[in-house]
Design a protein around this motif. Structure first.
Motif, PDB file in Angstrom:
ATOM      1  N   VAL A 118     -10.766  48.657  29.640  1.00  0.00           N
ATOM      2  CA  VAL A 118     -12.112  48.391  30.156  1.00  0.00           C
ATOM      3  C   VAL A 118     -12.254  49.057  31.523  1.00  0.00           C
ATOM      4  CG1 VAL A 118     -13.768  46.613  30.847  1.00  0.00           C
ATOM      5  CG2 VAL A 118     -12.214  46.186  28.946  1.00  0.00           C
ATOM      6  N   ASP A 119     -13.408  49.693  31.753  1.00  0.00           N
ATOM      7  CA  ASP A 119     -13.725  50.249  33.073  1.00  0.00           C
ATOM      8  C   ASP A 119     -14.375  49.152  33.911  1.00  0.00           C
ATOM      9  OD1 ASP A 119     -12.778  52.747  32.418  1.00  0.00           O
ATOM     10  OD2 ASP A 119     -14.719  53.465  31.706  1.00  0.00           O
ATOM     11  N   LEU A 120     -13.692  48.757  34.997  1.00  0.00           N
ATOM     12  CA  LEU A 120     -14.248  47.769  35.912  1.00  0.00           C
ATOM     13  C   LEU A 120     -14.910  48.501  37.073  1.00  0.00           C
ATOM     14  CD1 LEU A 120     -11.373  45.135  35.982  1.00  0.00           C
ATOM     15  CD2 LEU A 120     -13.358  45.220  34.498  1.00  0.00           C
ATOM     16  N   GLY A 121     -16.066  49.045  36.839  1.00  0.00           N
ATOM     17  CA  GLY A 121     -16.719  49.827  37.870  1.00  0.00           C
ATOM     18  C   GLY A 121     -16.288  51.279  37.830  1.00  0.00           C
ATOM     19  N   PRO A 122     -16.730  52.084  38.797  1.00  0.00           N
ATOM     20  CA  PRO A 122     -16.485  53.524  38.767  1.00  0.00           C
ATOM     21  C   PRO A 122     -15.055  53.919  39.134  1.00  0.00           C
ATOM     22  CG  PRO A 122     -17.673  52.927  40.762  1.00  0.00           C
ATOM     23  CD  PRO A 122     -17.600  51.686  39.926  1.00  0.00           C
ATOM     24  N   TYR A 123     -14.266  53.010  39.722  1.00  0.00           N
ATOM     25  CA  TYR A 123     -12.967  53.404  40.268  1.00  0.00           C
ATOM     26  C   TYR A 123     -11.772  52.735  39.601  1.00  0.00           C
ATOM     27  CZ  TYR A 123     -15.799  55.165  44.174  1.00  0.00           C
ATOM     28  OH  TYR A 123     -16.722  55.821  44.946  1.00  0.00           O
ATOM     29  N   ILE A 124     -11.969  51.645  38.872  1.00  0.00           N
ATOM     30  CA  ILE A 124     -10.838  50.834  38.411  1.00  0.00           C
ATOM     31  C   ILE A 124     -10.835  50.748  36.893  1.00  0.00           C
ATOM     32  CG2 ILE A 124      -9.701  48.578  38.549  1.00  0.00           C
ATOM     33  CD1 ILE A 124     -11.194  48.154  41.201  1.00  0.00           C
ATOM     34  N   LYS A 125      -9.660  50.964  36.301  1.00  0.00           N
ATOM     35  CA  LYS A 125      -9.466  50.823  34.863  1.00  0.00           C
ATOM     36  C   LYS A 125      -8.564  49.620  34.609  1.00  0.00           C
ATOM     37  CE  LYS A 125      -9.936  53.532  31.697  1.00  0.00           C
ATOM     38  NZ  LYS A 125     -10.931  53.705  30.618  1.00  0.00           N
ATOM     39  N   LEU A 126      -8.976  48.739  33.672  1.00  0.00           N
ATOM     40  CA  LEU A 126      -8.179  47.573  33.311  1.00  0.00           C
ATOM     41  C   LEU A 126      -7.532  47.789  31.953  1.00  0.00           C
ATOM     42  CD1 LEU A 126      -7.216  44.607  33.497  1.00  0.00           C
ATOM     43  CD2 LEU A 126      -9.426  43.928  32.516  1.00  0.00           C
ATOM     44  N   ASN A 127      -6.204  47.769  31.916  1.00  0.00           N
ATOM     45  CA  ASN A 127      -5.448  47.749  30.667  1.00  0.00           C
ATOM     46  C   ASN A 127      -4.841  46.345  30.526  1.00  0.00           C
ATOM     47  OD1 ASN A 127      -5.302  50.841  31.449  1.00  0.00           O
ATOM     48  ND2 ASN A 127      -4.958  50.693  29.251  1.00  0.00           N
ATOM     49  N   ASP A 142       0.579  55.076  34.564  1.00  0.00           N
ATOM     50  CA  ASP A 142       0.591  55.631  35.913  1.00  0.00           C
ATOM     51  C   ASP A 142       1.418  54.796  36.878  1.00  0.00           C
ATOM     52  OD1 ASP A 142      -1.053  57.994  35.760  1.00  0.00           O
ATOM     53  OD2 ASP A 142      -2.739  56.685  35.351  1.00  0.00           O
ATOM     54  N   GLN A 143       1.708  53.573  36.519  1.00  0.00           N
ATOM     55  CA  GLN A 143       2.492  52.705  37.404  1.00  0.00           C
ATOM     56  C   GLN A 143       3.988  52.976  37.286  1.00  0.00           C
ATOM     57  OE1 GLN A 143       0.790  50.822  39.387  1.00  0.00           O
ATOM     58  NE2 GLN A 143       2.091  49.185  40.170  1.00  0.00           N
ATOM     59  N   ALA A 144       4.400  53.730  36.276  1.00  0.00           N
ATOM     60  CA  ALA A 144       5.821  53.998  36.057  1.00  0.00           C
ATOM     61  C   ALA A 144       6.438  54.633  37.302  1.00  0.00           C
ATOM     62  CB  ALA A 144       6.009  54.916  34.849  1.00  0.00           C
ATOM     63  N   GLY A 145       7.570  54.107  37.704  1.00  0.00           N
ATOM     64  CA  GLY A 145       8.253  54.610  38.894  1.00  0.00           C
ATOM     65  C   GLY A 145       8.028  53.753  40.116  1.00  0.00           C
ATOM     66  N   GLY A 155       0.957  48.018  35.504  1.00  0.00           N
ATOM     67  CA  GLY A 155      -0.073  49.041  35.358  1.00  0.00           C
ATOM     68  C   GLY A 155      -1.351  48.515  34.747  1.00  0.00           C
ATOM     69  N   ALA A 156      -1.661  47.236  34.963  1.00  0.00           N
ATOM     70  CA  ALA A 156      -2.867  46.661  34.363  1.00  0.00           C
ATOM     71  C   ALA A 156      -4.127  47.156  35.055  1.00  0.00           C
ATOM     72  CB  ALA A 156      -2.802  45.134  34.406  1.00  0.00           C
ATOM     73  N   LEU A 157      -4.099  47.285  36.379  1.00  0.00           N
ATOM     74  CA  LEU A 157      -5.248  47.776  37.138  1.00  0.00           C
ATOM     75  C   LEU A 157      -4.859  49.100  37.794  1.00  0.00           C
ATOM     76  CD1 LEU A 157      -6.303  44.391  38.765  1.00  0.00           C
ATOM     77  CD2 LEU A 157      -7.577  45.638  37.015  1.00  0.00           C
ATOM     78  N   THR A 158      -5.480  50.168  37.366  1.00  0.00           N
ATOM     79  CA  THR A 158      -5.112  51.496  37.858  1.00  0.00           C
ATOM     80  C   THR A 158      -6.323  52.228  38.419  1.00  0.00           C
ATOM     81  OG1 THR A 158      -5.360  52.328  35.579  1.00  0.00           O
ATOM     82  CG2 THR A 158      -3.133  51.791  36.318  1.00  0.00           C
ATOM     83  N   ASP A 159      -6.043  53.246  39.215  1.00  0.00           N
ATOM     84  CA  ASP A 159      -7.052  54.061  39.887  1.00  0.00           C
ATOM     85  C   ASP A 159      -7.586  55.109  38.906  1.00  0.00           C
ATOM     86  OD1 ASP A 159      -8.511  55.762  41.468  1.00  0.00           O
ATOM     87  OD2 ASP A 159      -6.998  55.951  43.046  1.00  0.00           O
ATOM     88  N   ARG A 160      -8.861  55.016  38.565  1.00  0.00           N
ATOM     89  CA  ARG A 160      -9.446  55.954  37.603  1.00  0.00           C
ATOM     90  C   ARG A 160      -9.482  57.376  38.137  1.00  0.00           C
ATOM     91  NH1 ARG A 160     -15.109  54.009  35.441  1.00  0.00           N
ATOM     92  NH2 ARG A 160     -14.791  55.897  34.198  1.00  0.00           N
TER      93      ARG A 160
END
Length: 343
Positions: A144-153, A113-116, A210-215
């Motif tokens: 890994v899901d870091l809480g309800p809003y953040i995804k860690l790749n 999702d960070q592409a661009g 794109g390590a930390l993205t908006d779920r």
């Protein structure tokens, strides 16, 4: 203090870093920055992407510095002379820095999702090389899901520490950080604790990759298909100044407003970021001005798209002249078409 950067002389206040002085000149002179983030105190000095050559330390001591120095944490001295874009050693070193940052980075750009709007993409496109010398297996981590809003790749993380500084300075209690050491280091929460506080979403904005993205936004749209609009609202937690990203008439995500260096001007709360996804929640100010060269500009409502120099240099490097001395006497002569058929 007077400082000369790439043969351009300017006056700056004492305590100014080389990076800040270069940014006063403009983006064509400023070194790239992957870990430095001006709104966050203490950032910089980790990625080494902003290394420059100091050919004269100061007017009193004009000796050159023996090694390249990180411009983001090196203060200017009166009479200092710095070379950035005109120094071959600096440009060659940056190729190595890009290669190092990409050692374990996966080829996730087609699905990320960070592409661009990824700073690592910009960095590698401008200073990287088209080939790689690594054959070893890459480090891999499960998402890994870091809480309800953040995804860690973690596979995409370059350990710039921006998210750690953001959590330290914007929240009351940081629950994540860099665990382990060396090539085993990774961003993680303490005993799988969830990141959940009013300003936790800002770690998404400060992450350069794109390590930390908006779920709530993942896989919904590419950034170049989105339309950014500046908007504001009355919020009792933050300034309420945001950028709304539209796909058609739908608000697909909300981010903080960024300057020309990709840094958030004013950090926003989670209520504005995750819970206000309707146009009626906001006062629309107008289209966002895209100051940096970006694929976002391709949608005709930002600045004109500036072509980076890397693809032109790469094409010139790999251009090969074909030596074709075959006999063409047997080929029929080409007939010119009538002007009506040409049209």
């Amino acid at each position: 203090m007077k400082v000369t950067i790439d043969n351009i002389t300017l006056e700056v206040e004492p305590g100014t870093t080389i990076m800040q002085a270069a940014r006063m000149i403009g983006p064509e002179i400023a070194p790239p920055a992957m870990c430095y983030y001006e709104p966050l105190k203490g950032t910089g000095g980790k990625c080494r992407g902003c290394l420059v050559k100091v050919t004269a330390g100061s007017e009193k001591d004009p000796r050159p510095m023996p090694k390249l120095v990180p411009s983001c944490i090196t203060s200017v001295q009166d009479g200092m002379i710095v070379e950035n874009t005109i120094n071959e050693q600096v440009l060659e070193t940056r190729k190595g820095i890009v290669e190092f940052l990409l050692l374990n980075h996966p080829l996730d750009c087609p699905v990320c999702d960070q592409a661009g709007e990824c700073h690592l993409q910009d960095f590698s496109f401008e200073h990287g090389v088209s080939a790689t010398r690594t054959v070893e297996d890459r480090n891999t981590f499960d998402p890994v899901d870091l809480g309800p809003y953040i995804k860690l790749n973690m596979n995409r993380c370059i350990l710039c520490y921006r998210c750690v500084y953001a959590a330290d300075q914007l929240t009351e209690g940081r629950v994540h950080g860099v665990m382990h050491r060396g090539d085993h280091a990774e961003i993680s929460t303490y005993i799988e604790k969830a990141i959940d506080n009013d300003f936790s979403g800002n770690v998404i904005d400060v992450c350069p990759v794109g390590a930390l993205t908006d779920r709530t936004y993942r896989f919904k749209s590419r950034v170049w298909f989105s339309k950014p609009e500046d908007a504001h609202c009355d919020c009792d937690k933050c300034s309420g100044n945001v950028t709304l990203w539209y796909r058609g008439d739908e608000v697909i995500r909300v981010t903080g407003r960024k300057n020309e260096w990709g840094e958030v001007k004013e950090f926003i709360c989670n209520t504005c970021r995750f819970e206000r996804k309707k146009t009626s929640d906001w006062v629309i100010e107008g289209p966002t001005k895209i100051a940096r060269h970006s694929v976002i500009s391709a949608n005709k409502y930002g600045a004109n798209l500036i072509q980076p120099s890397f693809p032109i240099k790469q094409a010139a490097l790999e251009y090969k002249l074909i030596d074709d001395d075959r006999d063409r006497s047997f080929l029929p002569a080409r007939k010119s078409l009538p002007s009506s058929e040409k049209k």
